[in-house]
Design an enzyme around this catalytic site. Sequence first.
Site, PDB file in Angstrom:
ATOM      1  N   CYS A  75       1.016  -1.096  -0.206  1.00 26.86           N
ATOM      2  CA  CYS A  75       0.162  -0.004   0.046  1.00 26.86           C
ATOM      3  C   CYS A  75       0.937   1.296  -0.198  1.00 26.86           C
ATOM      4  O   CYS A  75       1.675   1.512   0.624  1.00 26.86           O
ATOM      5  CB  CYS A  75      -0.748   0.041   1.261  1.00 26.86           C
ATOM      6  SG  CYS A  75      -1.874   1.615   1.392  1.00 26.86           S
ATOM      7  N   CYS A 189      -1.006   3.487  -6.540  1.00 31.01           N
ATOM      8  CA  CYS A 189      -1.719   3.012  -5.497  1.00 31.01           C
ATOM      9  C   CYS A 189      -2.148   1.483  -6.007  1.00 31.01           C
ATOM     10  O   CYS A 189      -2.272   0.979  -7.177  1.00 31.01           O
ATOM     11  CB  CYS A 189      -3.303   3.600  -5.504  1.00 31.01           C
ATOM     12  SG  CYS A 189      -4.429   2.771  -4.268  1.00 31.01           S
TER      13      CYS A 189
HETATM   14  N1  DGL Z   1      -4.095   0.372  -1.972  1.00 30.36           N
HETATM   15  C1  DGL Z   1      -3.767   1.745  -1.247  1.00 30.36           C
HETATM   16  C2  DGL Z   1      -2.330   2.167  -1.840  1.00 30.36           C
HETATM   17  O1  DGL Z   1      -1.713   1.607  -2.358  1.00 30.36           O
HETATM   18  C3  DGL Z   1      -4.775   2.590  -0.966  1.00 30.36           C
HETATM   19  C4  DGL Z   1      -6.283   2.747  -0.765  1.00 30.36           C
HETATM   20  C5  DGL Z   1      -6.716   3.364   0.344  1.00 30.36           C
HETATM   21  O2  DGL Z   1      -6.963   4.598   0.067  1.00 30.36           O
HETATM   22  O3  DGL Z   1      -6.900   2.778   1.374  1.00 30.36           O
HETATM   23  O4  DGL Z   1      -2.182   3.275  -1.575  1.00 30.36           O
END
Ligand code: DGL
Length: 262
Positions: A75, A189
């Site tokens: 993330c 993301c």
């Molecule tokens: N999957 C997360 C990232 O790589 C973001 C999602 C969220 O806003 O929780 O930033």
Amino acid sequence: MPSRQTILVFDTGLGGLTVLREIVRARPDVHYIYVADDAFFPYGHRSEDQIIARVVPLFGRLLEEHAPDLAVIACNTASTLVLSHLRAEYKTPFVGTVPAIKPACASSKSRRVSVLGTRGTVKREYTQALIRDFANGCQVTLVGSAELASLAESALRGGEVSDAALLQEIAPCFVEDGESRTDTVVLACTHYPLLMDRLVTLAPWPVEWIDPAPAIARRVVDLLGPDPGEAEPANAELIFTSGRSQLPRKALAPFFGGRIPA
Ligand code: DGL
């Protein structure tokens, strides 16, 4: 026989599955634990203080309970903020996911690169520092998307997500100025590669989309070593912090190399 290695892969929701999928391809023998902090999703809407206060103690519990050999923060919104705190607090090796600005700027021919991430990720000092250090003369456009991670979650769950809604989120990435236009978009993301086919179709012109997952899998192999080759695929676990399963587990098997997570 040596005991199985365990890797814990963490995201706020289902986006980190795009990273898990690549790691599983490189190391099918490993025991995987995927943790989705869906009770606190989306992190992109949370303040920096809230995210640090959430993730650091949560990892204390996860590491104590599962004792992984390695943890992957799949993330960007969390990694760009909490990676240094986690490394200072815990001995477990951590691999983070941060915007792939360096390779994007090294390969862009038009010298115009866009970084598409959550609003939190694009405003982080960590991201600004990557641009200062690695823009390599490129003009970098930061695009903070409020909704794309949630749209990706809902598409994965079989929900209706319109082209117009997706286009609205990605349109600012496409910058045209005279002869020159954006040729590279960093997917900053981990949710966004879930929508890859649709992003490619909806793009106003073809661009290189940079998904960091293969580079993260290579980093994991650097740290844990290559697939020993003889072992049967290990089992896998899936944990939602809300306690509610978002999807039938069988539907997520392709991300786990075909195994159905417990
Ligand atoms: N999957 C997360 C990232 O790589 C973001 C999602 C969220 O806003 O929780 O930033």
